[in-house]
Write a protein that holds these residues in place. Structure first.
Motif, mmCIF file in Angstrom:
data_model
loop_
_atom_site.group_PDB
_atom_site.id
_atom_site.type_symbol
_atom_site.label_atom_id
_atom_site.label_comp_id
_atom_site.label_asym_id
_atom_site.label_seq_id
_atom_site.Cartn_x
_atom_site.Cartn_y
_atom_site.Cartn_z
ATOM 1 N N ASP A 237 0.838 -1.213 0.000
ATOM 2 C CA ASP A 237 0.000 0.000 0.000
ATOM 3 C C ASP A 237 0.870 1.258 0.000
ATOM 4 O OD1 ASP A 237 -2.332 -1.449 -0.013
ATOM 5 O OD2 ASP A 237 -2.644 -1.353 2.156
ATOM 6 N N ASP A 238 1.937 1.256 0.810
ATOM 7 C CA ASP A 238 2.816 2.423 0.870
ATOM 8 C C ASP A 238 3.570 2.622 -0.442
ATOM 9 O OD1 ASP A 238 2.010 3.035 3.385
ATOM 10 O OD2 ASP A 238 3.794 2.301 4.413
ATOM 11 N N SER B 198 1.144 4.128 -2.859
ATOM 12 C CA SER B 198 0.889 5.525 -2.512
ATOM 13 C C SER B 198 2.045 6.416 -2.950
ATOM 14 C CB SER B 198 0.673 5.664 -0.999
ATOM 15 O OG SER B 198 -0.474 4.978 -0.582
ATOM 16 N N LYS C 88 2.148 6.787 -6.726
ATOM 17 C CA LYS C 88 1.064 7.657 -7.185
ATOM 18 C C LYS C 88 1.394 9.124 -6.934
ATOM 19 C CE LYS C 88 -3.904 8.501 -6.605
ATOM 20 N NZ LYS C 88 -5.133 8.079 -5.861
ATOM 21 N N ILE C 89 1.946 9.426 -5.760
ATOM 22 C CA ILE C 89 2.284 10.805 -5.414
ATOM 23 C C ILE C 89 3.371 11.344 -6.340
ATOM 24 C CG2 ILE C 89 3.295 12.268 -3.616
ATOM 25 C CD1 ILE C 89 1.982 10.291 -1.587
ATOM 26 N N ASP D 264 -6.772 15.498 1.449
ATOM 27 C CA ASP D 264 -6.510 14.099 1.793
ATOM 28 C C ASP D 264 -5.018 13.849 2.001
ATOM 29 O OD1 ASP D 264 -9.201 13.515 1.679
ATOM 30 O OD2 ASP D 264 -9.138 12.855 -0.421
ATOM 31 N N GLN D 265 -4.192 14.441 1.169
ATOM 32 C CA GLN D 265 -2.761 14.199 1.288
ATOM 33 C C GLN D 265 -2.162 14.862 2.528
ATOM 34 O OE1 GLN D 265 -0.750 15.137 -2.389
ATOM 35 N NE2 GLN D 265 -1.389 13.212 -3.339
ATOM 36 N N GLN E 291 -2.882 12.709 5.347
ATOM 37 C CA GLN E 291 -1.934 11.589 5.383
ATOM 38 C C GLN E 291 -0.601 12.020 5.994
ATOM 39 O OE1 GLN E 291 -1.258 9.758 1.570
ATOM 40 N NE2 GLN E 291 -0.164 8.012 2.445
ATOM 41 N N ASN F 114 0.871 10.179 9.281
ATOM 42 C CA ASN F 114 2.199 9.558 9.230
ATOM 43 C C ASN F 114 3.128 10.121 10.302
ATOM 44 O OD1 ASN F 114 1.221 8.169 7.059
ATOM 45 N ND2 ASN F 114 2.834 8.774 5.625
ATOM 46 N N ILE G 278 6.954 9.243 2.033
ATOM 47 C CA ILE G 278 5.651 9.691 1.522
ATOM 48 C C ILE G 278 5.393 11.131 1.948
ATOM 49 C CG2 ILE G 278 3.152 9.342 1.748
ATOM 50 C CD1 ILE G 278 3.733 6.321 1.906
ATOM 51 N N ILE H 289 4.844 14.281 -0.678
ATOM 52 C CA ILE H 289 3.593 15.058 -0.636
ATOM 53 C C ILE H 289 3.914 16.539 -0.484
ATOM 54 C CG2 ILE H 289 1.567 15.581 0.772
ATOM 55 C CD1 ILE H 289 1.263 12.610 1.326
#
Length: 399
Positions: A233-234, A237, A240-241, A291-292, A295, A299, A368, A372
Motif C-alpha cells: 500500500d505504501d 501511494s 502515485k504521489i 486528503d494528502q 496523510q 504519518n 511519503i 507530498i
C-alpha cells in the motif's frame, strides 16, 4: 587578321602554307629555323592564356564560421591537437569547467585517469567509445564524454585532431542509483515476511494435526501478511504521489479543521494515544490537497507514537520564519526517545530506519511525507535530541 590567326580551323592551313613556301624558296634550314620560332611564340602564348585557378573554400567551411558554430554549441565542447593540448573551448564548456583554459595540456585540466587514457587513445587516431566517469575535482559530479576524430578539411581549418563533448549526467546517474537501491530494498523488505510465511506453511504442512503449532505459527503468518500488505500500500501511494502534478492554485482547505479531524480519526483506531491540539481554533485556509495533508499528519503522529516511543504528542503552530514567507508551519512535537543527529539527514529516504529498534514500519512513511510536501511546494524540518523527544515541522503555502 588577329581573329583569323587565332581561329583553330585556319591555324593548320596557315602553318602548312607558310612551311611549303619557305621550303621551296630557302630550303630546309630556313624551314627548321621558322618552326623553332613559331613554337616559341606558341609556348609563350599558351603560358599567358592559361588562367590560374584558385580553389574556393565554401562559406560554411570558413574558419570563423566553424569557430563561431562550435563556441555557440549548446553542449560543452573542446578541441585538442595531436599533442593533447586544448586549442578551443566553447562557452558551455567554460560554464561546466571554469578552470579549463586554451593552450593547456588536457591531462593538466582534467585529472581523471580513465578520461586521460581515453583522450590519449582518441588523439592517437583510434575510435574511442563514450566514457562515463565520476569527477573528484568538480564536486563528485558524473559526466559523459564523447570523442570525435576530425577529418579533412576540418582538422586543417581548425588546427585540431579531436573534438570532445561533455554532458553532465549527475542527476541521471543519481536517479539510476536510487532506482537500483529501491528495487534492492523493496525486494529485501518483501522477502523477509515471505520467508516467514513460507516457513510457517511448511511447518503446518508437516504437523497437520498439531494444534499447538497452528496456534503458534498462524498469528505470526498473519502479522507478516499484514506487513506485506502495508508495504505494498505504501509503495503504491508513493508511486502515485510521485506521478502527480504540482498542486492546483485553486485547491484550498481549512488546515485547523483538518488537524482536529485527523486527531479524531487516529484516536478512533488508537484510543490510548494522547494527542493534544495546540494549533488553535481559528480558520486557517491553505493551498493543497486535503486528503494528502491528512496523510502527512497521520504519518507524523504514527511516527512519533509507534516508532518514536512517545507517550504524548502535541500539534502546534510553528513560529513564523522570514525564510518561509507565504507559508505556515505545523509542528508535531513528542516526548519520545529522540533521534541521533547522524540519522536526521536520511530520515525521508525510502526504507531508511533510524536505529535498530525501529523495525516495525515499512520505512516509507517519511518518504511519503516528503514527496507530498514537494508536490505542495512545502518542506519538512526535523529537530531531535536523544531522550528529549523530536519536533517534526512541515510547511505549506497559505492561500
Amino acid at each position: 587578321m588577329k581573329k583569323i590567326w587565332s581561329h583553330p580551323k585556319f591555324k593548320p592551313l596557315i602553318f602548312g602554307g607558310t612551311a611549303t613556301a619557305l621550303l621551296g624558296i630557302f630550303g630546309a634550314p630556313w624551314l627548321i629555323i621558322w618552326l623553332i620560332f613559331i613554337l616559341m611564340i606558341l609556348s609563350t602564348h599558351s603560358e599567358k592564356s592559361t588562367p590560374i585557378v584558385t580553389p574556393q573554400i565554401p562559406a560554411y567551411l570558413a574558419p570563423d564560421v566553424l569557430e563561431n558554430y562550435i563556441r555557440s554549441a549548446p553542449r560543452a565542447t573542446l578541441l585538442l591537437d595531436q599533442n593533447g593540448r586544448i586549442v578551443m573551448i566553447n562557452d558551455a564548456l567554460f560554464e561546466l569547467f571554469p578552470n579549463v583554459e586554451v593552450d593547456q595540456a588536457f591531462a593538466q585540466a582534467f585529472r581523471t585517469p580513465a578520461l586521460i587514457d581515453a583522450v590519449a587513445q582518441a588523439t592517437s587516431g583510434h575510435e574511442t567509445a563514450p566514457l562515463i566517469y565520476k569527477s573528484t575535482r568538480y564536486l563528485n559530479k558524473v559526466f559523459e564524454a564523447r570523442f570525435s576524430l576530425l577529418s579533412a578539411p576540418f582538422d586543417e581549418i581548425l588546427n585540431a585532431s579531436t573534438m570532445i563533448e561533455f554532458h553532465d549526467i549527475t542527476k541521471t546517474a543519481h536517479n539510476e542509483a536510487v532506482r537500483r537501491d529501491f528495487i534492492a530494498n523493496a525486494s529485501h523488505e518483501l522477502r523477509t515476511p515471505l520467508t516467514t510465511i513460507q516457513g510457517g506453511i511448511e511447518t503446518l504442512t508437516e504437523n497437520k494435526n498439531d494444534s499447538q503449532a497452528a496456534d503458534r505459527f498462524l498469528p505470526i503468518m498473519k502479522s507478516q501478511a499484514d506487513r506485506m500488505l502495508r508495504l505494498i500500500d505504501d509503495l503504491m501511494s508513493l508511486s502515485k504521489i510521485e506521478d502527480q502534478r504540482p498542486i492546483d492554485k485553486d485547491a484550498q482547505f481549512d488546515l485547523a479543521h483538518i488537524i482536529k479531524q485527523t486527531i479524531a480519526i487516529y484516536n478512533t483506531k488508537n484510543p490510548k494515544a494522547v494527542i493534544k491540539n495546540i494549533f488553535g481554533d481559528g480558520i486557517q485556509i491553505v493551498r493543497g490537497d486535503e486528503d494528502q495533508i491528512t496523510q502527512v499528519l497521520i504519518n507524523l503522529i504514527e511516527n512519533a507514537i509507534k516508532h518514536g516511543g512517545a507517550d504524548e504528542v502535541q500539534i502546534l503552530r510553528a513560529p513564523e520564519s522570514a525564510k518561509k514567507t507565504g507559508q505556515i508551519g505545523v509542528t508535531i512535537k513528542d516526548n519520545g526517545k529522540g533521534i541521533d543527529a547522524k540519522h536526521i539527514p536520511r530520515l525521508s529516504e525510502r526504507f531508511y530506519r533510524a536505529g535498530a529498534a525501529q523495525k516495525t514500519g515499512t520505512g516509507l512513511g517519511l518518504a511519503i511525507v516528503k514527496h507530498i510536501l514537494i508536490r505542495h511546494g512545502g518542506s519538512l524540518e526535523v529537530d531531535s535530541k536523544i531522550d528529549k523527544g523530536s519536533r517534526f515541522t512541515f510547511w505549506i503555502n497559505i492561500k
